[in-house]
Design an enzyme around this catalytic site. Structure first.
Site, mmCIF file in Angstrom:
data_model
loop_
_atom_site.group_PDB
_atom_site.id
_atom_site.type_symbol
_atom_site.label_atom_id
_atom_site.label_comp_id
_atom_site.label_asym_id
_atom_site.label_seq_id
_atom_site.Cartn_x
_atom_site.Cartn_y
_atom_site.Cartn_z
ATOM 1 N N ALA A 1 -8.902 -2.968 -1.097
ATOM 2 C CA ALA A 1 -8.358 -4.579 0.720
ATOM 3 C C ALA A 1 -7.293 -3.341 1.544
ATOM 4 O O ALA A 1 -7.262 -4.006 1.660
ATOM 5 C CB ALA A 1 -8.000 -5.289 -0.113
ATOM 6 N N ASP A 2 -7.123 -2.170 1.019
ATOM 7 C CA ASP A 2 -6.265 -1.954 1.800
ATOM 8 C C ASP A 2 -6.597 0.300 2.556
ATOM 9 O O ASP A 2 -5.711 0.808 2.394
ATOM 10 C CB ASP A 2 -4.820 -1.470 1.187
ATOM 11 C CG ASP A 2 -3.633 -0.573 2.831
ATOM 12 O OD1 ASP A 2 -4.209 -1.053 3.761
ATOM 13 O OD2 ASP A 2 -3.040 -0.793 2.288
ATOM 14 N N PRO A 3 -7.996 0.333 2.445
ATOM 15 C CA PRO A 3 -8.397 1.111 3.251
ATOM 16 C C PRO A 3 -8.313 1.858 4.484
ATOM 17 O O PRO A 3 -8.613 2.504 5.474
ATOM 18 C CB PRO A 3 -10.133 0.740 3.339
ATOM 19 C CG PRO A 3 -10.287 -0.255 3.898
ATOM 20 C CD PRO A 3 -8.851 -1.268 3.695
ATOM 21 N N HIS A 4 -7.197 1.877 4.770
ATOM 22 C CA HIS A 4 -6.239 3.482 5.641
ATOM 23 C C HIS A 4 -6.599 4.569 5.803
ATOM 24 O O HIS A 4 -6.005 5.358 4.189
ATOM 25 C CB HIS A 4 -4.710 2.780 6.084
ATOM 26 C CG HIS A 4 -3.772 2.871 4.981
ATOM 27 N ND1 HIS A 4 -2.865 4.035 4.497
ATOM 28 C CD2 HIS A 4 -3.202 2.124 4.494
ATOM 29 C CE1 HIS A 4 -2.509 4.207 4.265
ATOM 30 N NE2 HIS A 4 -2.361 2.412 4.252
ATOM 31 N N ASN B 1 -4.849 6.370 2.362
ATOM 32 C CA ASN B 1 -5.240 6.051 0.577
ATOM 33 C C ASN B 1 -6.476 6.693 0.841
ATOM 34 O O ASN B 1 -7.150 6.150 -0.586
ATOM 35 C CB ASN B 1 -5.217 4.544 0.995
ATOM 36 C CG ASN B 1 -3.730 3.555 0.624
ATOM 37 O OD1 ASN B 1 -3.196 4.324 0.026
ATOM 38 N ND2 ASN B 1 -3.627 2.595 0.926
#
Length: 259
Positions: A99-102, A105
């Site tokens: 849920a944090d695909p920047h 990452n």
């Protein structure tokens, strides 16, 4: 506002819970155990405490470091395809998604495998919701407007009352437009050379149509999960509501990235 505060509070606590992050990493790795081009660092539990999380060292090129990718002659089309496919697997198959695909990452290994980092914030989609999302994908692919509408109703994104003819028309507008443009380009490619001067412009229009199509799908999924989250919240299922809102955030991120 209350729901947003609850969401932020739970997310912050999850981000600083290293045992939770380690368990998430293990679950995420297991969900991709049969996919050789997705890599998740191992957790060294013997050295992990409440103050430190010890992971396997997996270096790679960040996905926004295009110059380094070009120097290594990475196949950027293959990388993009794998990232999209990996998220389709997460959302539609396993139900467990990052849920944090920047760019911080996500990285690319030497063989163009995708490396994931940071598992503090993860989301889960229930089997029934995944099946309904699959039904929606297949309905769009088959250009079956009635199935699209039925799938949206089953997902809770539409009410089954009123005149839905406009919705049916709009639901399939973009796929038909993409198909017509691609068919026209194919005809030009095999036709008179004098017509080839129009191919480039047609390809640009096809690309715009594809972008709008993806944005439309992301908007539908984002709205569906947002509506589902509000429904679960009204029923007292706060964990399910937060999960749905995180999923909506994922598709919102994909939406902004596609524009």
């Amino acid at each position: 506002m209350i729901l947003i505060c609850i969401f932020l509070l739970m997310t912050l606590y999850q981000e600083i819970d290293y045992f939770n992050e380690g368990r998430n990493a293990d679950k995420f790795r297991m969900s991709f155990r049969n996919v050789k081009w997705v890599r998740v660092p191992l957790v060294y539990w013997d050295y992990t405490t409440t103050n430190v999380l010890v992971l396997e060292y997996l270096p790679g090129i960040k996905i926004n470091q295009l110059d380094k990718m070009n120097l290594r002659r990475c196949n950027r089309s293959l990388v993009a395809k794998r990232i999209v496919e990996a998220y389709l697997i997460q959302v539609l198959e396993t139900g467990l998604f990052h849920a944090d695909p920047h760019p911080g990452n996500l990285a690319i290994d030497n063989d163009e495998a995708i490396i994931y980092y940071d598992f503090g914030m993860m989301g889960e989609i229930k089997t029934t919701t995944r099946q309904r999302l699959l039904d929606l994908f297949y309905a769009v692919y088959e250009k079956d407007t009635q199935k699209v509408v039925n799938s949206l109703i089953n997902l809770g994104a539409l009410q089954s009352t009123g005149d839905l003819s406009t919705t049916r028309n709009q639901a399939m507008l973009m796929p038909h437009r993409v198909h017509r443009i691609e068919k026209f380009v194919n005809q030009l490619e095999s036709g008179d050379l004098k017509l080839r001067v129009r191919v480039l412009e047609s390809e640009r229009e096809a690309m715009k149509a594809r972008i709008l199509q993806r944005a439309t799908l992301y908007t539908i999924f984002c709205g569906t999960l947002l509506n589902l989250g509000m429904t679960l919240r009204s029923q007292g299922n706060h964990v399910g509501a937060i999960t749905s809102l995180v999923g909506a955030g994922v598709f919102l991120t994909l939406f902004w990235g596609s524009m």
